[in-house]
Design a protein around this motif. Sequence first.
Motif, short mmCIF file in Angstrom:
data_model
loop_
_atom_site.label_atom_id
_atom_site.label_comp_id
_atom_site.label_asym_id
_atom_site.label_seq_id
_atom_site.Cartn_x
_atom_site.Cartn_y
_atom_site.Cartn_z
N LYS A 283 1.67 -12.13 -0.59
CA LYS A 283 1.75 -11.07 -1.59
C LYS A 283 1.99 -9.72 -0.93
O LYS A 283 2.75 -8.89 -1.46
CB LYS A 283 0.46 -11.04 -2.42
N GLN A 284 1.35 -9.49 0.22
CA GLN A 284 1.58 -8.24 0.95
C GLN A 284 3.03 -8.13 1.41
O GLN A 284 3.64 -7.05 1.33
CB GLN A 284 0.64 -8.15 2.15
N ARG A 286 5.65 -9.66 0.13
CA ARG A 286 6.53 -9.49 -1.04
C ARG A 286 6.48 -8.04 -1.53
O ARG A 286 7.52 -7.46 -1.87
CB ARG A 286 6.10 -10.44 -2.16
N GLN A 287 5.29 -7.45 -1.56
CA GLN A 287 5.18 -6.07 -2.03
C GLN A 287 5.90 -5.12 -1.09
O GLN A 287 6.58 -4.18 -1.53
CB GLN A 287 3.71 -5.68 -2.16
N TYR A 289 8.44 -5.89 0.68
CA TYR A 289 9.86 -6.11 0.41
C TYR A 289 10.31 -5.35 -0.83
O TYR A 289 11.34 -4.66 -0.82
CB TYR A 289 10.11 -7.61 0.25
N LEU A 290 9.52 -5.44 -1.90
CA LEU A 290 9.88 -4.76 -3.15
C LEU A 290 9.87 -3.24 -2.97
O LEU A 290 10.65 -2.53 -3.62
CB LEU A 290 8.91 -5.17 -4.26
N ASN A 291 9.01 -2.76 -2.09
CA ASN A 291 8.92 -1.32 -1.83
C ASN A 291 10.00 -0.82 -0.86
O ASN A 291 10.06 0.38 -0.58
CB ASN A 291 7.55 -0.96 -1.27
#
Length: 356
Positions: A283-284, A286-287, A289-291
């Motif tokens: 989750k870290q 992925r976040q 990456y999204l940021n």
Amino acid sequence: MNQVIEFVQAEVKKEKPEASTLGFGQYFTDHMFRMDYDPEHGWHSPRIVPYEPLTLEPSALVFHYGQAIFEGLKAYRLENGNILLFRPEKNIRRLNESCRRMCIPSIDEELVLEGLQQLIQIEKDWVPSEKGTSLYIRPLIFATEPYLGVRPSKTYTLLIILSPVGAYYGDQLSPIKIYVESEFVRAVEGGVGHVKTSGNYAASLLAQQKAAQLGYNQVLWLDAKEKTYIEEVGSMNIFFKINGEVWTPKLNGSILPGVTRDSVIELLHDWGVPVREERISMKQIRQAYLNGELEEVFGTGTAAVISPVGELNWNNERMLINDCQTGDLSERIYKTITNIQYGKEQDRYGWTMVIE
């Protein structure tokens, strides 16, 4: 170390393969190092003998209960013709750690390292000189006692075999694609994930096969309990560059303490790059990456040295890293380590051992 290493020369020598055909782990040299263990003599009869098939009874414990361990390291041809080993003492020390976890009698590290050096001196013509090639070294120990019962074997054999190889993934710094495995697990804390025992790799085969069918090079394993926290890739430790910092999972008893991993962390500290060894969740990642903060991902290991990652697939969501291009830090690490390995850059860390 007071044992003399005997040498039995092969009567017939093999034809050496062309460098362009090497691949990985397909060809083997003329000789191998061997040593045996029994309760009366301990580890005894160190010798270099012709590479040949083994004879084991069908009831040998290794076949039934998996008491087998191994290591992997490389020898490199320098421009002056000498041969160089990269941190071999760490691999031999880690082999002993595997021995202790798998109830195998400890080895004399000095004797095994001397046997390895003598074997490479004998087989020095097998060390290729073409760019990207090397001599892969595989020490292994396995249980040999003929007995059907779940307990440690009373007898063992140690071998060191050699194989001339090319780059592990072909085009060495071409980014690979990794599938994050959310169903199967490889290792658990308290188990044997931190040692190189054969069963760890057998447990990985089904997931690796699935990933290959989906077009991915490797599997990224998550923790066995929550299937949330990142552990390692099938043949590598894993690193993430996020906002200028490098993150890697901390060693927790289910992750292999890689020699290349250790070398990379030492380099990064030396270069002033912040390194975080901690528990990292998908989750870290992925976040990040999204940021837009996930700048690079790369794997580290003896076989491939550095493998940039161009894509992660987690729960059918594709994350494309750095436009599927090799990152600057990945390239710098790769060039620094390989330059040290091939004697093109000064070894300021005391990592290398020259065999003349």
